[in-house]
Scaffold this motif. Structure first.
Motif, PDB file in Angstrom:
ATOM      1  N   LYS A   8      30.851  26.751   3.354  1.00 32.11           N
ATOM      2  CA  LYS A   8      31.477  28.057   3.573  1.00 32.11           C
ATOM      3  C   LYS A   8      32.370  28.435   2.399  1.00 32.11           C
ATOM      4  O   LYS A   8      32.422  29.588   1.974  1.00 32.11           O
ATOM      5  CB  LYS A   8      32.293  28.034   4.859  1.00 32.11           C
ATOM      6  CG  LYS A   8      31.447  28.074   6.133  1.00 32.11           C
ATOM      7  CD  LYS A   8      32.339  28.143   7.356  1.00 32.11           C
ATOM      8  CE  LYS A   8      31.499  28.272   8.635  1.00 32.11           C
ATOM      9  NZ  LYS A   8      32.359  28.328   9.849  1.00 32.11           N
ATOM     10  N   LYS A  11      30.238  29.583  -0.468  1.00 29.35           N
ATOM     11  CA  LYS A  11      29.687  30.918  -0.217  1.00 29.35           C
ATOM     12  C   LYS A  11      30.726  31.992  -0.520  1.00 29.35           C
ATOM     13  O   LYS A  11      30.403  33.045  -1.058  1.00 29.35           O
ATOM     14  CB  LYS A  11      29.219  31.034   1.237  1.00 29.35           C
ATOM     15  CG  LYS A  11      27.878  30.361   1.516  1.00 29.35           C
ATOM     16  CD  LYS A  11      27.406  30.644   2.923  1.00 29.35           C
ATOM     17  CE  LYS A  11      27.071  32.110   3.111  1.00 29.35           C
ATOM     18  NZ  LYS A  11      26.569  32.419   4.466  1.00 29.35           N
ATOM     19  N   LYS A  12      31.982  31.714  -0.186  1.00 27.75           N
ATOM     20  CA  LYS A  12      33.042  32.680  -0.469  1.00 27.75           C
ATOM     21  C   LYS A  12      33.180  32.941  -1.955  1.00 27.75           C
ATOM     22  O   LYS A  12      33.485  34.059  -2.378  1.00 27.75           O
ATOM     23  CB  LYS A  12      34.374  32.182   0.103  1.00 27.75           C
ATOM     24  CG  LYS A  12      34.492  32.306   1.610  1.00 27.75           C
ATOM     25  CD  LYS A  12      35.875  31.894   2.072  1.00 27.75           C
ATOM     26  CE  LYS A  12      36.022  32.074   3.579  1.00 27.75           C
ATOM     27  NZ  LYS A  12      37.393  31.692   4.034  1.00 27.75           N
ATOM     28  N   GLU A  15      30.422  35.541  -2.866  1.00 31.94           N
ATOM     29  CA  GLU A  15      30.248  36.765  -2.087  1.00 31.94           C
ATOM     30  C   GLU A  15      30.542  38.002  -2.928  1.00 31.94           C
ATOM     31  O   GLU A  15      31.328  37.952  -3.874  1.00 31.94           O
ATOM     32  CB  GLU A  15      31.148  36.732  -0.852  1.00 31.94           C
ATOM     33  CG  GLU A  15      30.620  35.800   0.233  1.00 31.94           C
ATOM     34  CD  GLU A  15      31.535  35.761   1.432  1.00 31.94           C
ATOM     35  OE1 GLU A  15      31.012  35.651   2.559  1.00 31.94           O
ATOM     36  OE2 GLU A  15      32.759  35.831   1.252  1.00 31.94           O
ATOM     37  N   GLU A 163      43.911  32.529  -2.687  1.00 36.20           N
ATOM     38  CA  GLU A 163      42.538  32.632  -2.190  1.00 36.20           C
ATOM     39  C   GLU A 163      41.604  33.098  -3.313  1.00 36.20           C
ATOM     40  O   GLU A 163      41.922  34.034  -4.049  1.00 36.20           O
ATOM     41  CB  GLU A 163      42.463  33.618  -1.024  1.00 36.20           C
ATOM     42  CG  GLU A 163      43.210  33.156   0.213  1.00 36.20           C
ATOM     43  CD  GLU A 163      42.976  34.084   1.388  1.00 36.20           C
ATOM     44  OE1 GLU A 163      41.801  34.305   1.744  1.00 36.20           O
ATOM     45  OE2 GLU A 163      43.965  34.605   1.938  1.00 36.20           O
ATOM     46  N   ASN A 165      38.187  34.750  -5.013  1.00 32.69           N
ATOM     47  CA  ASN A 165      37.178  35.806  -4.849  1.00 32.69           C
ATOM     48  C   ASN A 165      37.444  36.722  -3.653  1.00 32.69           C
ATOM     49  O   ASN A 165      36.553  37.016  -2.871  1.00 32.69           O
ATOM     50  CB  ASN A 165      35.774  35.196  -4.725  1.00 32.69           C
ATOM     51  CG  ASN A 165      34.680  36.264  -4.808  1.00 32.69           C
ATOM     52  OD1 ASN A 165      34.840  37.282  -5.475  1.00 32.69           O
ATOM     53  ND2 ASN A 165      33.574  36.036  -4.132  1.00 32.69           N
ATOM     54  N   GLN A 169      34.738  38.698  -1.253  1.00 27.15           N
ATOM     55  CA  GLN A 169      34.735  38.423   0.183  1.00 27.15           C
ATOM     56  C   GLN A 169      34.902  39.694   1.003  1.00 27.15           C
ATOM     57  O   GLN A 169      34.328  39.834   2.081  1.00 27.15           O
ATOM     58  CB  GLN A 169      35.877  37.466   0.527  1.00 27.15           C
ATOM     59  CG  GLN A 169      35.710  36.053   0.018  1.00 27.15           C
ATOM     60  CD  GLN A 169      36.864  35.182   0.453  1.00 27.15           C
ATOM     61  OE1 GLN A 169      37.233  35.161   1.624  1.00 27.15           O
ATOM     62  NE2 GLN A 169      37.450  34.464  -0.494  1.00 27.15           N
ATOM     63  N   HIS A 173      33.636  44.662   3.963  1.00 22.47           N
ATOM     64  CA  HIS A 173      34.555  44.694   5.092  1.00 22.47           C
ATOM     65  C   HIS A 173      34.428  46.019   5.827  1.00 22.47           C
ATOM     66  O   HIS A 173      34.648  47.081   5.254  1.00 22.47           O
ATOM     67  CB  HIS A 173      35.989  44.497   4.590  1.00 22.47           C
ATOM     68  CG  HIS A 173      36.943  44.063   5.658  1.00 22.47           C
ATOM     69  ND1 HIS A 173      37.611  44.959   6.458  1.00 22.47           N
ATOM     70  CD2 HIS A 173      37.334  42.821   6.069  1.00 22.47           C
ATOM     71  CE1 HIS A 173      38.385  44.308   7.301  1.00 22.47           C
ATOM     72  NE2 HIS A 173      38.239  43.008   7.089  1.00 22.47           N
TER      73      HIS A 173
END
Length: 274
Positions: A8, A11-12, A15, A163, A165, A169, A173
């Motif tokens: 996960k 993947k972030k 993204e 955090e 990227n 991410q 949204h």
């Protein structure tokens, strides 16, 4: 060993959009340096002079013949505005319009502080940077993570929140809220007075360790670096106008250099040395 969190996390990092097409235009700081140069400011004189001369010579003949030295032949005087002066006028107009765009659209923080040192010496703290970023992001909902602005915004948000990227991410949204602004506004940071450092944590307790302190100057540098590449529509227009200003200015300068060079070489005796 559970690999799901690692997958996960990877993947972030990937993204968001897979490509970006565009041109990396000059940053606001470079445009400011050009527009604030004394030589560029001096060109604005032609914005006033040329229209006055055009109005003054509009009713005059193209040429006027006179004999100022008592010779036998009349000497012609051209009364029209020289072509090169028109180019100087257009150069001044281009620089002037470029400056208007700069003043109207360049982020105020960049106009006020040219460097992280200048901002830091003026007392700008990590909390203020967070608030500035939150206010600025209120007008931005989508940024391509691969664009010059997106790359720098990602680095700044990582410095602010920890955090990776976030731009990628939050690309898809589906919310009425501005996700980037929410992330910036919700960042928990606290400046440590008199140290030039700040703390970043999901929950600030006041008992954070020394190795958790981060440099405020780095946060400021990331912030200014991002803002320097913001406004992806206004900044190209400003850069194009500055380029046009130099193009119009180049013709009279090159012609003047050529005339002086020809006069200089014509004055040199054959075989003369330096």
């Amino acid at each position: 060993m559970d690999m799901l969190p690692l997958v996960k996390g990877l993947k972030k990092l990937e993204e968001g959009p897979d490509e970006w097409s565009g041109y990396d235009w000059l940053p606001w700081s470079t445009l400011r340096s050009v527009l604030d140069a004394k030589a560029v400011r001096a060109v604005s004189f032609w914005l006033i002079l040329v229209p006055i001369l055009i109005a003054f010579t509009a009713e005059l003949p193209e040429r006027y013949y006179a004999n100022p030295f008592g010779g036998k032949e009349d000497v012609p005087f051209v009364l029209n505005v020289p072509f090169n002066w028109y180019l100087l006028y257009f150069s001044a107009a281009s620089f002037g319009l470029g400056r208007l765009i700069y003043v109207a659209y360049c982020p105020e923080f960049v106009r006020k502080y040219g460097s992280s040192a200048a901002a830091s010496s003026d007392g700008v703290t990590a909390e203020l940077v967070r608030d500035y970023a939150s206010d600025y992001l209120s007008s931005i909902k989508k940024v391509n993570r691969l664009s010059p602005e997106g790359l720098r915004l990602n680095r700044f948000l990582f410095e602010l929140t920890g955090e990776n990227n976030l731009v990628g991410q939050l690309w898809d949204h589906q919310s009425d809220l501005n996700p980037l602004q929410v992330k910036a506004a919700g960042a928990r940071v606290r400046e440590i007075p008199g140290t030039g450092t700040y703390l970043r944590s999901t929950k600030l307790t006041g008992e954070e360790k020394e190795d958790q302190k981060l440099l405020t100057s780095m946060l400021l540098w990331r912030f200014i670096d991002w803002l320097n590449f913001s406004k992806t529509i206004a900044r190209p227009f400003c850069a194009i106008l500055v380029g046009l200003g130099f193009m119009f200015l180049a013709f009279p300068l090159i012609q003047g250099f050529w005339v002086v060079l020809q006069a200089f070489t014509g004055q040199l005796p054959v075989g003369a040395g330096f």
